[in-house]
Motif scaffolding. Structure first.
Motif, PDB file in Angstrom:
ATOM      1  N   HIS A   1       0.729  -1.245  -0.085  1.00 43.36           N
ATOM      2  CA  HIS A   1       0.158   0.014  -0.108  1.00 43.36           C
ATOM      3  C   HIS A   1       1.011   1.429   0.062  1.00 43.36           C
ATOM      4  CE1 HIS A   1      -3.778  -2.070   0.522  1.00 43.36           C
ATOM      5  NE2 HIS A   1      -3.257  -2.785   1.469  1.00 43.36           N
ATOM      6  N   CYS A   2       1.985   1.138   0.746  1.00 42.21           N
ATOM      7  CA  CYS A   2       2.911   2.371   0.598  1.00 42.21           C
ATOM      8  C   CYS A   2       3.371   2.531  -0.597  1.00 42.21           C
ATOM      9  CB  CYS A   2       4.137   2.085   1.485  1.00 42.21           C
ATOM     10  SG  CYS A   2       3.715   1.957   3.313  1.00 42.21           S
ATOM     11  N   GLN A   3       3.777   1.593  -1.560  1.00 44.36           N
ATOM     12  CA  GLN A   3       4.229   1.780  -2.822  1.00 44.36           C
ATOM     13  C   GLN A   3       3.262   2.411  -3.860  1.00 44.36           C
ATOM     14  OE1 GLN A   3       5.583  -2.134  -3.927  1.00 44.36           O
ATOM     15  NE2 GLN A   3       7.218  -2.160  -2.648  1.00 44.36           N
ATOM     16  N   GLN A   4       1.923   2.110  -3.540  1.00 40.24           N
ATOM     17  CA  GLN A   4       0.948   2.583  -4.555  1.00 40.24           C
ATOM     18  C   GLN A   4       0.415   3.783  -4.226  1.00 40.24           C
ATOM     19  OE1 GLN A   4      -2.537   0.000  -4.042  1.00 40.24           O
ATOM     20  NE2 GLN A   4      -3.875   1.063  -5.425  1.00 40.24           N
ATOM     21  N   PHE A   5       0.313   4.250  -2.774  1.00 41.58           N
ATOM     22  CA  PHE A   5      -0.232   5.590  -2.255  1.00 41.58           C
ATOM     23  C   PHE A   5       0.861   6.621  -2.137  1.00 41.58           C
ATOM     24  CE2 PHE A   5      -3.474   2.666  -1.367  1.00 41.58           C
ATOM     25  CZ  PHE A   5      -4.608   3.115  -2.157  1.00 41.58           C
ATOM     26  N   VAL A   6       2.034   6.167  -1.804  1.00 43.17           N
ATOM     27  CA  VAL A   6       3.165   7.031  -1.408  1.00 43.17           C
ATOM     28  C   VAL A   6       4.442   7.130  -2.038  1.00 43.17           C
ATOM     29  CG1 VAL A   6       4.734   7.837   0.453  1.00 43.17           C
ATOM     30  CG2 VAL A   6       2.541   6.923   0.780  1.00 43.17           C
ATOM     31  N   LEU A   7       4.988   5.698  -2.656  1.00 42.40           N
ATOM     32  CA  LEU A   7       6.082   5.971  -3.224  1.00 42.40           C
ATOM     33  C   LEU A   7       6.159   5.998  -4.973  1.00 42.40           C
ATOM     34  CD1 LEU A   7       7.527   3.078  -1.160  1.00 42.40           C
ATOM     35  CD2 LEU A   7       7.954   5.433  -1.199  1.00 42.40           C
ATOM     36  N   LYS A   8       5.103   5.704  -5.393  1.00 42.94           N
ATOM     37  CA  LYS A   8       5.060   5.736  -7.236  1.00 42.94           C
ATOM     38  C   LYS A   8       4.890   7.157  -7.378  1.00 42.94           C
ATOM     39  CE  LYS A   8       2.801   1.417  -8.245  1.00 42.94           C
ATOM     40  NZ  LYS A   8       1.712   0.607  -8.835  1.00 42.94           N
ATOM     41  N   PRO A   9       5.708   7.483  -8.683  1.00 44.58           N
ATOM     42  CA  PRO A   9       5.626   8.963  -9.068  1.00 44.58           C
ATOM     43  C   PRO A   9       4.157   9.708  -9.188  1.00 44.58           C
ATOM     44  CG  PRO A   9       7.352   7.762 -10.291  1.00 44.58           C
ATOM     45  CD  PRO A   9       6.218   6.710  -9.364  1.00 44.58           C
ATOM     46  N   ASP A  10       3.208   8.804  -9.390  1.00 47.53           N
ATOM     47  CA  ASP A  10       1.881   9.281  -9.636  1.00 47.53           C
ATOM     48  C   ASP A  10       1.079   8.863  -8.522  1.00 47.53           C
ATOM     49  OD1 ASP A  10       1.864   6.574 -10.298  1.00 47.53           O
ATOM     50  OD2 ASP A  10       0.456   6.809 -11.810  1.00 47.53           O
ATOM     51  N   ALA A  11       1.537   8.638  -7.311  1.00 49.70           N
ATOM     52  CA  ALA A  11       0.742   8.266  -6.344  1.00 49.70           C
ATOM     53  C   ALA A  11      -0.136   9.569  -5.693  1.00 49.70           C
ATOM     54  CB  ALA A  11       1.455   7.832  -5.165  1.00 49.70           C
ATOM     55  N   SER A  12      -1.031   9.299  -4.948  1.00 46.25           N
ATOM     56  CA  SER A  12      -1.911  10.328  -4.368  1.00 46.25           C
ATOM     57  C   SER A  12      -1.143  11.184  -3.641  1.00 46.25           C
ATOM     58  CB  SER A  12      -3.107   9.964  -3.739  1.00 46.25           C
ATOM     59  OG  SER A  12      -3.857   9.001  -4.591  1.00 46.25           O
ATOM     60  N   PHE A  13      -0.457  10.793  -2.902  1.00 44.25           N
ATOM     61  CA  PHE A  13       0.426  11.557  -1.882  1.00 44.25           C
ATOM     62  C   PHE A  13       1.308  12.645  -2.643  1.00 44.25           C
ATOM     63  CE2 PHE A  13       3.968  12.432   0.880  1.00 44.25           C
ATOM     64  CZ  PHE A  13       3.576  13.032   1.938  1.00 44.25           C
ATOM     65  N   ASN A  14       1.958  12.022  -3.635  1.00 44.33           N
ATOM     66  CA  ASN A  14       3.129  12.541  -4.297  1.00 44.33           C
ATOM     67  C   ASN A  14       2.354  13.693  -5.119  1.00 44.33           C
ATOM     68  OD1 ASN A  14       5.316  11.302  -3.360  1.00 44.33           O
ATOM     69  ND2 ASN A  14       5.200   9.651  -4.821  1.00 44.33           N
ATOM     70  N   ARG A  15       1.029  13.378  -5.694  1.00 47.82           N
ATOM     71  CA  ARG A  15       0.548  14.563  -6.547  1.00 47.82           C
ATOM     72  C   ARG A  15      -0.047  15.625  -5.540  1.00 47.82           C
ATOM     73  NH1 ARG A  15      -2.284  10.081  -8.954  1.00 47.82           N
ATOM     74  NH2 ARG A  15      -4.058  10.831  -7.929  1.00 47.82           N
ATOM     75  N   ILE A  16      -0.383  15.311  -4.539  1.00 48.22           N
ATOM     76  CA  ILE A  16      -0.697  16.300  -3.627  1.00 48.22           C
ATOM     77  C   ILE A  16       0.335  17.164  -3.116  1.00 48.22           C
ATOM     78  CG2 ILE A  16      -1.915  17.046  -1.220  1.00 48.22           C
ATOM     79  CD1 ILE A  16      -3.921  14.730  -1.803  1.00 48.22           C
ATOM     80  N   ALA A  17       1.330  16.497  -2.951  1.00 46.02           N
ATOM     81  CA  ALA A  17       2.632  16.947  -2.280  1.00 46.02           C
ATOM     82  C   ALA A  17       3.304  18.029  -3.372  1.00 46.02           C
ATOM     83  CB  ALA A  17       3.757  15.866  -2.036  1.00 46.02           C
ATOM     84  N   ARG A  18       3.474  17.586  -4.577  1.00 44.72           N
ATOM     85  CA  ARG A  18       3.955  18.549  -5.505  1.00 44.72           C
ATOM     86  C   ARG A  18       3.049  19.604  -5.703  1.00 44.72           C
ATOM     87  NH1 ARG A  18       5.115  13.454  -8.129  1.00 44.72           N
ATOM     88  NH2 ARG A  18       3.038  13.497  -9.462  1.00 44.72           N
TER      89      ARG A  18
END
Length: 261
Positions: free
Chosen positions: A169-186
């Motif tokens: 789940h961490c890989q899916q929602f945090v670590l992938k470049p297009d993960a939800s957390f990364n999109r919001i963080a950017r």
């Protein structure tokens, strides 16, 4: 031909193409028969050639009739096409004359407005693409335990994702470049009073007062308040949670584009 041959045989001089020959006793009879046979064959050939010529003339006449019929059909089709074309031109001219100057002006205005709208849409699309490319260049930094303590004692809001590299789940929602957390963080990098970071639990235990009940764990910290962990799994509401708990950054959050959700 036979007469010439016999004459050559009767001549006292040898023909240039043969040795001297003695003519047979009945040479005149043979020449007469040969002459009769040549005329018969010539007549047969003439009749055959005449029949072929007559048949060819009949075929040519038939072909001419067919060609004339095709030409007539083509001429009729061409006439119909020209008649339709004249009718279309007449209708177009009539419609043009019937149109009022106001209607013509409205059409021209609508065309200009459509072109302007197209230009604006193109510019906006280019701006959105440029903004997305800029956001994609922004990586979410990983920090260690000491840096985490420094953030807790700082004067900025903190958005942090606790994760484990082996967690699916961490890989899916945090670590992938297009993960939800990364999109919001950017996107939230525009808020200068908010730090967005990641912390890997592979480094060891999460230091106090930070905590994460689940992995990935999304925590928001605002100076003077306890860290707040996001307990939901509805990632579309994550931004609202961040805004509600980032008190230092109140009023600085831009609208969240749908494409980044």
């Amino acid at each position: 031909a036979w007469v010439a041959a016999v004459a050559a045989l009767d001549s006292s001089e040898d023909p240039p193409w043969a040795e001297p020959l003695t003519p047979p006793a009945n040479a005149a009879e043979i020449a007469k028969q040969a002459d009769t046979m040549d005329h018969t064959q010539a007549l047969a050939h003439y009749r055959h050639a005449l029949e072929e010529a007559q048949q060819g003339m009949r075929d040519a006449a038939a072909w001419a009739r067919d060609a004339q019929q095709h030409i007539g059909s083509a001429s009729a089709d061409l006439g119909v096409a020209l008649k339709r074309l004249r009718a279309v031109k007449k209708a177009h001219a009539k419609a043009t004359m019937a149109a009022s100057p106001d209607a013509v002006q409205e059409v021209e205005t609508a065309k200009e407005e459509a072109e302007d709208a197209k230009t604006v849409a193109k510019v906006e699309a280019e701006e959105v693409q440029q903004a997305k490319e800029e956001l994609d260049k922004y990586p979410v930094p990983d920090i260690n335990a000491q840096q985490l303590e420094e953030l807790h004692s700082g004067n900025k809001d903190v958005l942090i994702a606790f994760y484990a590299p082996w967690c699916r789940h961490c890989q899916q929602f945090v670590l992938k470049p297009d993960a939800s957390f990364n999109r919001i963080a950017r996107f939230l990098k525009q808020v200068d009073t908010l730090e967005v970071v990641r912390f890997s639990v592979a480094q060891g235990k999460i230091p106090e007062p930070w905590h994460a009940t689940f992995l990935p764990g999304i925590v928001v910290y605002s100076p003077g308040y306890e860290p707040q962990e996001y307990r939901g799994r509805d990632w579309t509401n994550l931004l609202k949670f961040i805004v509600d708990n980032s008190r230092k950054s109140a009023g600085k959050f831009p609208a969240m584009p749908t494409m980044l959700m």
